[in-house]
Scaffold this active site. Sequence first.
Site, PDB file in Angstrom:
ATOM      1  N   LYS A  32      -7.489   7.044  10.294  1.00  0.00           N
ATOM      2  CA  LYS A  32      -8.727   6.405  10.801  1.00  0.00           C
ATOM      3  C   LYS A  32      -8.487   6.560  12.232  1.00  0.00           C
ATOM      4  O   LYS A  32      -9.073   5.642  12.631  1.00  0.00           O
ATOM      5  CB  LYS A  32      -9.624   5.293   9.768  1.00  0.00           C
ATOM      6  CG  LYS A  32      -9.352   5.374   8.409  1.00  0.00           C
ATOM      7  CD  LYS A  32     -10.363   4.418   8.323  1.00  0.00           C
ATOM      8  CE  LYS A  32      -9.957   3.438   7.684  1.00  0.00           C
ATOM      9  NZ  LYS A  32     -10.850   2.196   6.952  1.00  0.00           N
ATOM     10  N   ARG A  80      -4.480   0.469  -7.105  1.00  0.00           N
ATOM     11  CA  ARG A  80      -3.441   0.878  -6.094  1.00  0.00           C
ATOM     12  C   ARG A  80      -2.995   2.233  -6.879  1.00  0.00           C
ATOM     13  O   ARG A  80      -2.518   3.235  -7.130  1.00  0.00           O
ATOM     14  CB  ARG A  80      -2.311   0.280  -6.281  1.00  0.00           C
ATOM     15  CG  ARG A  80      -3.076  -0.875  -5.098  1.00  0.00           C
ATOM     16  CD  ARG A  80      -1.639  -1.884  -4.744  1.00  0.00           C
ATOM     17  NE  ARG A  80      -2.153  -3.469  -4.567  1.00  0.00           N
ATOM     18  CZ  ARG A  80      -2.019  -3.594  -2.927  1.00  0.00           C
ATOM     19  NH1 ARG A  80      -2.120  -2.182  -1.924  1.00  0.00           N
ATOM     20  NH2 ARG A  80      -2.598  -4.640  -2.332  1.00  0.00           N
ATOM     21  N   GLY A 102       0.846  -1.533   0.232  1.00  0.00           N
ATOM     22  CA  GLY A 102       0.433   0.186  -0.112  1.00  0.00           C
ATOM     23  C   GLY A 102       1.205   1.070  -0.115  1.00  0.00           C
ATOM     24  O   GLY A 102       0.204   2.502  -0.536  1.00  0.00           O
ATOM     25  N   PHE A 129     -14.082   2.514   4.042  1.00  0.00           N
ATOM     26  CA  PHE A 129     -12.971   2.165   3.200  1.00  0.00           C
ATOM     27  C   PHE A 129     -12.622   2.912   1.961  1.00  0.00           C
ATOM     28  O   PHE A 129     -13.288   3.168   1.339  1.00  0.00           O
ATOM     29  CB  PHE A 129     -13.226   0.476   3.025  1.00  0.00           C
ATOM     30  CG  PHE A 129     -12.724  -0.237   2.216  1.00  0.00           C
ATOM     31  CD1 PHE A 129     -11.657  -0.767   3.097  1.00  0.00           C
ATOM     32  CD2 PHE A 129     -12.098  -0.253   0.724  1.00  0.00           C
ATOM     33  CE1 PHE A 129     -10.507  -1.854   2.428  1.00  0.00           C
ATOM     34  CE2 PHE A 129     -11.048  -0.895   0.549  1.00  0.00           C
ATOM     35  CZ  PHE A 129     -10.146  -1.918   1.375  1.00  0.00           C
ATOM     36  N   VAL A 130     -11.310   3.223   1.930  1.00  0.00           N
ATOM     37  CA  VAL A 130     -11.079   4.305   1.095  1.00  0.00           C
ATOM     38  C   VAL A 130      -9.723   3.705  -0.442  1.00  0.00           C
ATOM     39  O   VAL A 130      -9.248   2.054   0.081  1.00  0.00           O
ATOM     40  CB  VAL A 130      -9.571   4.938   1.440  1.00  0.00           C
ATOM     41  CG1 VAL A 130     -10.768   6.223   1.602  1.00  0.00           C
ATOM     42  CG2 VAL A 130      -8.645   4.934   2.227  1.00  0.00           C
ATOM     43  N   ASP A 149       0.751   2.896   4.953  1.00  0.00           N
ATOM     44  CA  ASP A 149       0.228   3.383   4.013  1.00  0.00           C
ATOM     45  C   ASP A 149      -1.293   4.161   4.608  1.00  0.00           C
ATOM     46  O   ASP A 149      -1.660   5.277   4.880  1.00  0.00           O
ATOM     47  CB  ASP A 149      -0.233   2.537   2.719  1.00  0.00           C
ATOM     48  CG  ASP A 149      -1.015   1.141   3.458  1.00  0.00           C
ATOM     49  OD1 ASP A 149      -0.973   0.969   4.954  1.00  0.00           O
ATOM     50  OD2 ASP A 149      -1.935   0.410   2.503  1.00  0.00           O
ATOM     51  N   ASP A 168      -5.544   2.062  10.635  1.00  0.00           N
ATOM     52  CA  ASP A 168      -7.129   1.296  10.614  1.00  0.00           C
ATOM     53  C   ASP A 168      -7.093   1.247  12.341  1.00  0.00           C
ATOM     54  O   ASP A 168      -7.123   2.061  13.297  1.00  0.00           O
ATOM     55  CB  ASP A 168      -7.253   0.585  10.442  1.00  0.00           C
ATOM     56  CG  ASP A 168      -8.488   0.143   9.869  1.00  0.00           C
ATOM     57  OD1 ASP A 168      -9.858   0.957  10.365  1.00  0.00           O
ATOM     58  OD2 ASP A 168      -9.172  -1.100  10.112  1.00  0.00           O
ATOM     59  N   ASP A 201      -5.284  -0.681  -2.110  1.00  0.00           N
ATOM     60  CA  ASP A 201      -7.164  -2.022  -3.198  1.00  0.00           C
ATOM     61  C   ASP A 201      -7.785  -2.301  -2.488  1.00  0.00           C
ATOM     62  O   ASP A 201      -7.842  -1.621  -1.564  1.00  0.00           O
ATOM     63  CB  ASP A 201      -5.652  -2.959  -3.436  1.00  0.00           C
ATOM     64  CG  ASP A 201      -5.581  -4.111  -2.316  1.00  0.00           C
ATOM     65  OD1 ASP A 201      -4.940  -3.308  -0.909  1.00  0.00           O
ATOM     66  OD2 ASP A 201      -6.044  -4.886  -2.523  1.00  0.00           O
TER      67      ASP A 201
HETATM   68  P1  5GP Z   1      -4.801  -2.233  11.193  1.00  0.00           P
HETATM   69  O1  5GP Z   1      -3.707  -3.035  11.764  1.00  0.00           O
HETATM   70  O2  5GP Z   1      -4.431  -0.777  11.347  1.00  0.00           O
HETATM   71  O3  5GP Z   1      -6.505  -2.337  11.234  1.00  0.00           O
HETATM   72  O4  5GP Z   1      -4.617  -2.600   9.744  1.00  0.00           O
HETATM   73  C1  5GP Z   1      -3.243  -1.755   8.845  1.00  0.00           C
HETATM   74  C2  5GP Z   1      -3.721  -2.101   7.415  1.00  0.00           C
HETATM   75  O5  5GP Z   1      -5.296  -3.102   6.791  1.00  0.00           O
HETATM   76  C3  5GP Z   1      -2.992  -1.302   6.312  1.00  0.00           C
HETATM   77  O6  5GP Z   1      -1.945  -0.981   5.804  1.00  0.00           O
HETATM   78  C4  5GP Z   1      -4.258  -1.214   5.105  1.00  0.00           C
HETATM   79  O7  5GP Z   1      -3.147  -2.619   4.819  1.00  0.00           O
HETATM   80  C5  5GP Z   1      -5.695  -2.397   5.740  1.00  0.00           C
HETATM   81  N1  5GP Z   1      -6.261  -1.180   5.604  1.00  0.00           N
HETATM   82  C6  5GP Z   1      -7.213  -1.089   6.694  1.00  0.00           C
HETATM   83  N2  5GP Z   1      -8.213   0.198   6.251  1.00  0.00           N
HETATM   84  C7  5GP Z   1      -8.145   0.239   5.271  1.00  0.00           C
HETATM   85  C8  5GP Z   1      -8.928   1.517   3.614  1.00  0.00           C
HETATM   86  O8  5GP Z   1      -9.326   2.283   4.530  1.00  0.00           O
HETATM   87  N3  5GP Z   1      -8.933   0.469   2.450  1.00  0.00           N
HETATM   88  C9  5GP Z   1      -7.749   0.187   2.394  1.00  0.00           C
HETATM   89  N4  5GP Z   1      -7.733  -0.174   0.842  1.00  0.00           N
HETATM   90  N5  5GP Z   1      -6.736  -0.810   2.939  1.00  0.00           N
HETATM   91  C10 5GP Z   1      -6.998  -0.403   4.448  1.00  0.00           C
END
Ligand code: 5GP
Length: 176
Positions: free
Chosen positions: A129, A164, A42, A151-152, A98, A101, A158
């Site tokens: 977020k 991407r 990402g 969700f972006v 990237d 979350d 992606d």
């Molecule tokens: P976390 O461990 O912070 O919950 O997740 C991080 C990963 O989840 C990011 O590196 C990404 O790969 C994926 N992710 C989280 N939110 C989004 C979103 O809105 N769009 C996309 N495409 N991937 C996301």
Amino acid sequence: MVETVEVLLSSEDIAKRIKELGAQITKDYEGKSVVLLGVLKGAIHFTSDLSRELPLDVEINFIKPSSYGDGTVSSGTVSLDYIPTENLKDRHVIIVEDIVDTGHTAVKLKDYFADQGLASLKFCALLDKPDRREAKDLTIDYLGFAIPDKFVIGYGLDYAQRYRNLPYVGVLKGAS
Ligand code: 5GP
């Protein structure tokens, strides 16, 4: 087929913010050499564009965390599908992600590199977020944008490996 995409951050918005982040990082790391560790896949564009805003001695490398499946994140150390072969001991490392979350991936990446004998470790993310955060003690040292809980896609992010290549960040209409 291309679904409808609502633009959240234009390529101009992104470029302007990356310039600002680049200026801040350049100031913080003046006279030092830096290793940017981009998180695959990402952060490919973000890592590349950010690196070009750093008039410093910069090395670029990548890491690839294993995917966890449907949000079930174990509490152990992160497993990495790809780790740089270079020795990062005594280096100033910035992890370039990237999007944050829940924050679990970021915390695990930071934990993984925390005991590698680095000179310093910082964490940079293009998007955050904050409403989704579960890892409450995560510090994002350099952040591009805080965004709503949507969700972006685009600019490296992606949906099922597509989008991407979009030069902007958007919300996919009709994706479940
Ligand atoms: P976390 O461990 O912070 O919950 O997740 C991080 C990963 O989840 C990011 O590196 C990404 O790969 C994926 N992710 C989280 N939110 C989004 C979103 O809105 N769009 C996309 N495409 N991937 C996301």
